[in-house]
Design an enzyme around this catalytic site. Structure first.
Site, PDB file in Angstrom:
ATOM      1  N   SER A  70      35.752  25.846  26.935  1.00 32.27           N
ATOM      2  CA  SER A  70      34.229  25.539  27.308  1.00 32.27           C
ATOM      3  C   SER A  70      33.267  26.273  26.525  1.00 32.27           C
ATOM      4  CB  SER A  70      33.988  26.047  28.933  1.00 32.27           C
ATOM      5  OG  SER A  70      35.002  25.365  29.667  1.00 32.27           O
TER       6      SER A  70
HETATM    7  N1  SAM Z   1      39.127  27.650  31.025  1.00 27.66           N
HETATM    8  C1  SAM Z   1      39.639  27.304  29.692  1.00 27.66           C
HETATM    9  C2  SAM Z   1      39.293  27.988  28.655  1.00 27.66           C
HETATM   10  O1  SAM Z   1      38.908  29.119  28.749  1.00 27.66           O
HETATM   11  O2  SAM Z   1      39.556  27.700  27.270  1.00 27.66           O
HETATM   12  C3  SAM Z   1      38.919  25.907  29.547  1.00 27.66           C
HETATM   13  C4  SAM Z   1      39.719  24.826  30.402  1.00 27.66           C
HETATM   14  S1  SAM Z   1      39.473  23.147  29.727  1.00 27.66           S
HETATM   15  C5  SAM Z   1      37.888  22.549  30.036  1.00 27.66           C
HETATM   16  C6  SAM Z   1      40.196  22.234  31.296  1.00 27.66           C
HETATM   17  C7  SAM Z   1      41.796  22.559  31.481  1.00 27.66           C
HETATM   18  O3  SAM Z   1      42.104  22.189  32.825  1.00 27.66           O
HETATM   19  C8  SAM Z   1      42.783  21.758  30.506  1.00 27.66           C
HETATM   20  O4  SAM Z   1      43.451  22.750  29.833  1.00 27.66           O
HETATM   21  C9  SAM Z   1      43.536  20.941  31.487  1.00 27.66           C
HETATM   22  O5  SAM Z   1      44.753  20.853  30.766  1.00 27.66           O
HETATM   23  C10 SAM Z   1      43.593  21.901  32.772  1.00 27.66           C
HETATM   24  N2  SAM Z   1      43.892  21.102  33.973  1.00 27.66           N
HETATM   25  C11 SAM Z   1      43.484  19.800  34.261  1.00 27.66           C
HETATM   26  N3  SAM Z   1      43.975  19.459  35.638  1.00 27.66           N
HETATM   27  C12 SAM Z   1      44.734  20.556  35.831  1.00 27.66           C
HETATM   28  C13 SAM Z   1      45.524  20.942  37.109  1.00 27.66           C
HETATM   29  N4  SAM Z   1      45.906  20.028  37.912  1.00 27.66           N
HETATM   30  N5  SAM Z   1      45.794  21.919  36.991  1.00 27.66           N
HETATM   31  C14 SAM Z   1      45.967  22.898  36.094  1.00 27.66           C
HETATM   32  N6  SAM Z   1      45.372  22.898  34.963  1.00 27.66           N
HETATM   33  C15 SAM Z   1      44.755  21.681  34.816  1.00 27.66           C
END
Ligand code: SAM
Length: 236
Positions: A70
């Site tokens: 993000s």
């Molecule tokens: N917090 C992260 C960082 O500091 O880099 C950025 C997060 S990114 C915007 C969103 C993440 O959510 C992705 O890596 C995606 O694979 C994960 N995601 C999506 N659905 C999910 C789920 N049901 N459980 C866990 N992770 C999930």
């Protein structure tokens, strides 16, 4: 193992300080704890090597697998809204690069802990490596799984942060939040979401709208169904 020069570290530190200064001037960064965490955690260690020079642009960056780290202003907004304090037990859904988890770990350590759930195993491994290299591993546990169901094994949590867009607030996350606890979560559709701030008091919820935002989808049982991310769109 990557070799880094001290000169490079000084350049990154100066860029980090400039970014934090501008986030303070914009009124986004306010609290001493969050400012200190954003001045301390090296974002360049949480992006793919080819993007290291871009680490202090205030923008999301690709981390592979179709996912992003993000933008710093969004990390700042969410961390401020979470009101996390030293000693808190925190659950993050959507580990990605591990950067947001490291920012929270920097605030809750040494007594507190972060459990972070990632659905893509390759990203969980990427995050674990980044957290180990930056010495946050002992304060962060990375779990591979469907975080839309939360992580019951370490529940209840003082704080829950969801860093992917949910169609609605997942019931298991409400159940795993302590009474008196706080959750931040983007809720909406594929195009835009509203960052919701949720407080649980005496068993009831108080939900406040914060800023509009755009996140990748939360998949899984209580998230969007894979391939149906656009399915609820109104027809033209
Ligand atoms: N917090 C992260 C960082 O500091 O880099 C950025 C997060 S990114 C915007 C969103 C993440 O959510 C992705 O890596 C995606 O694979 C994960 N995601 C999506 N659905 C999910 C789920 N049901 N459980 C866990 N992770 C999930």
């Amino acid at each position: 193992m990557m070799v880094r020069s001290t000169d490079n570290d000084a350049v990154f530190k100066a860029s980090r300080e400039r970014l934090v200064k501008s986030l303070i001037e914009e009124g986004i960064l306010k609290s001493e704890e969050v400012i200190k965490a954003m001045l301390t955690v090296p974002r360049e260690e949480f992006v793919p090597v080819k993007y290291r020079e871009l680490a202090y642009l205030d923008t999301p960056l690709s981390i592979g697998c179709g996912q992003t780290i993000s933008a710093p202003h969004m990390v700042a907004i969410m961390t401020e809204a979470l009101k996390v304090t030293r000693g808190n037990k925190v659950l993050e859904i959507g580990t990605g690069s591990g950067y947001q988890a490291a920012i929270i770990a920097e605030i809750v350590k040494p007594e507190g802990h972060v459990w972070t759930v990632e659905i893509i195993p390759e990203l969980a491994k990427f995050a674990e490596e980044n957290l180990r290299r930056t010495s946050y591993s002992s304060y962060v546990t990375v779990i591979v799984g469907d975080g839309s169901k939360g992580y019951q094994d370490a529940a209840p949590y003082d704080r829950i942060i969801v860093t992917a867009a949910a169609p609605k607030i997942p019931e298991p996350l409400i159940n795993q939040l302590k009474d008196g606890g706080r959750m931040v979560i983007p809720v909406g559709d594929a195009y835009v979401q509203i960052l919701k701030i949720v407080e649980k008091r005496g068993g009831s919820l108080r939900v406040e709208d914060s800023v509009p935002c755009v996140f990748v989808p939360l998949l899984g049982e209580y998230g969007f169904k894979k391939g149906f991310w656009f399915a609820n769109d109104p027809q033209p």
